[in-house]
Design an enzyme around this catalytic site. Structure first.
Site, PDB file in Angstrom:
ATOM      1  N   ASP A   1      16.616  16.841  66.037  1.00 22.08           N
ATOM      2  CA  ASP A   1      16.435  17.932  66.986  1.00 22.08           C
ATOM      3  C   ASP A   1      14.981  18.313  67.195  1.00 22.08           C
ATOM      4  O   ASP A   1      14.669  19.084  68.101  1.00 22.08           O
ATOM      5  CB  ASP A   1      17.248  19.156  66.515  1.00 22.08           C
ATOM      6  CG  ASP A   1      18.739  18.868  66.591  1.00 22.08           C
ATOM      7  OD1 ASP A   1      19.166  18.252  67.579  1.00 22.08           O
ATOM      8  OD2 ASP A   1      19.464  19.234  65.646  1.00 22.08           O
TER       9      ASP A   1
ATOM     10  N   HIS B   1      25.959  19.748  71.099  1.00 26.15           N
ATOM     11  CA  HIS B   1      24.946  19.013  71.863  1.00 26.15           C
ATOM     12  C   HIS B   1      25.601  17.957  72.757  1.00 26.15           C
ATOM     13  O   HIS B   1      26.736  17.544  72.523  1.00 26.15           O
ATOM     14  CB  HIS B   1      24.018  18.253  70.887  1.00 26.15           C
ATOM     15  CG  HIS B   1      23.142  19.124  70.062  1.00 26.15           C
ATOM     16  ND1 HIS B   1      23.008  18.956  68.693  1.00 26.15           N
ATOM     17  CD2 HIS B   1      22.320  20.151  70.391  1.00 26.15           C
ATOM     18  CE1 HIS B   1      22.150  19.848  68.219  1.00 26.15           C
ATOM     19  NE2 HIS B   1      21.713  20.595  69.233  1.00 26.15           N
TER      20      HIS B   1
ATOM     21  N   CYS C   1      21.842  12.691  64.224  1.00 29.42           N
ATOM     22  CA  CYS C   1      21.009  13.876  64.000  1.00 29.42           C
ATOM     23  C   CYS C   1      20.120  13.781  62.763  1.00 29.42           C
ATOM     24  O   CYS C   1      19.153  14.529  62.636  1.00 29.42           O
ATOM     25  CB  CYS C   1      21.874  15.113  63.915  1.00 29.42           C
ATOM     26  SG  CYS C   1      23.084  15.026  62.632  1.00 29.42           S
TER      27      CYS C   1
HETATM   28  C1  CIR Z   1      22.526  23.204  63.903  1.00 33.06           C
HETATM   29  O1  CIR Z   1      23.444  23.963  64.238  1.00 33.06           O
HETATM   30  O2  CIR Z   1      21.446  23.192  64.480  1.00 33.06           O
HETATM   31  C2  CIR Z   1      22.755  22.282  62.743  1.00 33.06           C
HETATM   32  N1  CIR Z   1      23.638  22.905  61.818  1.00 33.06           N
HETATM   33  C3  CIR Z   1      23.332  20.966  63.217  1.00 33.06           C
HETATM   34  C4  CIR Z   1      22.390  20.171  64.057  1.00 33.06           C
HETATM   35  C5  CIR Z   1      22.928  18.833  64.391  1.00 33.06           C
HETATM   36  N2  CIR Z   1      21.984  18.138  65.192  1.00 33.06           N
HETATM   37  C6  CIR Z   1      22.264  17.094  65.941  1.00 33.06           C
HETATM   38  O3  CIR Z   1      23.408  16.663  66.009  1.00 33.06           O
HETATM   39  N3  CIR Z   1      21.294  16.570  66.650  1.00 33.06           N
END
Ligand code: CIR
Length: 256
Positions: free
Chosen positions: A65, A158, A250
């Site tokens: 992210d 996402h 992620c």
């Molecule tokens: C969030 O809510 O930001 C994290 N718990 C999970 C992020 C997952 N990111 C992704 O799939 N790119």
């Protein structure tokens, strides 16, 4: 190809979740799952670039992210969740040290890399609870030779929670209204795109790396649908990371 990863901090038990998990996150198990992921990734890339963990950021292992990387350029993001907005600094420093040309986003733009699906010349951008339209300007400036296709993401976290690309023309697509809406945008821009519909929970998020696909274990229909592609299939148990809405893409950023 190299891969940037970041360890699971002890504070991961306080990570963001769309809905509370049925059982509490087991951080030690999450670490073991992350370690296995890292080891499988290491078999398919030349080098793992590992950031230090940071207890102040429970979600810091979800490094995808924090930057969008295409070729030798990186756009370091400003994540949509306030609790994550300090994470990208470490990514920025590591990508710069790795020789990439980096630019950074600033408010009011917000973007999570999980909302960015790069497919050849196209960049599909989920407009979601984490990513806003102001981010489109930063993406356009960072990657001017690409075509941006904004797509509403009305459910889930996402864009890549519902759709990922596993070959030049095959996309794993969650069989849901949101998945269908995203794939309609993909197919409009890329008429040769071919969907692999996925009904099992969270299964549409898979990571293509080299000749392998890292995908969620315990989804027999997914494994059966992927097997005709002729790629190495690497099933991974991600139960604890899934509790925090994490998947396969992620946990890393692929860097040339
Ligand atoms: C969030 O809510 O930001 C994290 N718990 C999970 C992020 C997952 N990111 C992704 O799939 N790119």
């Amino acid at each position: 190809m190299r891969a940037l990863v970041r360890p699971v901090p002890a504070s991961f038990s306080r990570s963001l979740c769309l809905s509370p998990p049925a059982s509490p996150i087991d951080v030690e198990r999450a670490r073991a799952q992350h370690e296995r992921y890292r080891a499988e990734l290491a078999r398919h890339v030349e080098q793992i670039l590992e950031l230090d963990g940071d207890e102040d950021y429970p979600d810091c292992c979800f490094v995808e992210d924090t930057a969008v990387v295409i070729g030798a350029r990186a756009l370091v993001t400003r994540p949509g969740a306030a609790s994550r907005q300090g994470e990208p600094q470490a990514t920025h420093e590591a990508l710069q040290a790795a020789g990439l040309s980096c630019t950074a986003m600033a408010a009011p733009a917000a973007l999570d890399g999980g909302d960015v699906l790069v497919s050849g010349r196209n960049i599909f951008v989920g407009i979601s609870q984490r990513t806003n339209r102001a981010a489109l300007g930063d993406l356009r400036r960072a990657f001017p030779e690409h075509a941006l296709v904004p797509v509403p993401v009305d459910a889930g976290l996402h864009l890549k929670s519902a759709v990922t690309r596993v070959t030049e023309r095959h996309f794993l697509v969650e069989d849901s209204p949101c998945g269908r809406q995203i794939f309609a945008a993909v197919a409009a821009a890329e008429p040769h795109a071919s969907p692999i519909w996925v009904e099992e929970p969270h299964a549409a998020n898979a990571l293509r790396v080299g000749d392998a696909i890292l995908h969620l274990a315990g989804r027999p229909a997914l494994a059966a649908a992927l097997s005709p592609l002729g790629l190495e299939l690497v099933p991974l148990d991600m139960s604890e990371l899934e509790k925090a809405d994490g998947g396969l893409t992620c946990l890393s950023i692929l860097v040339p």
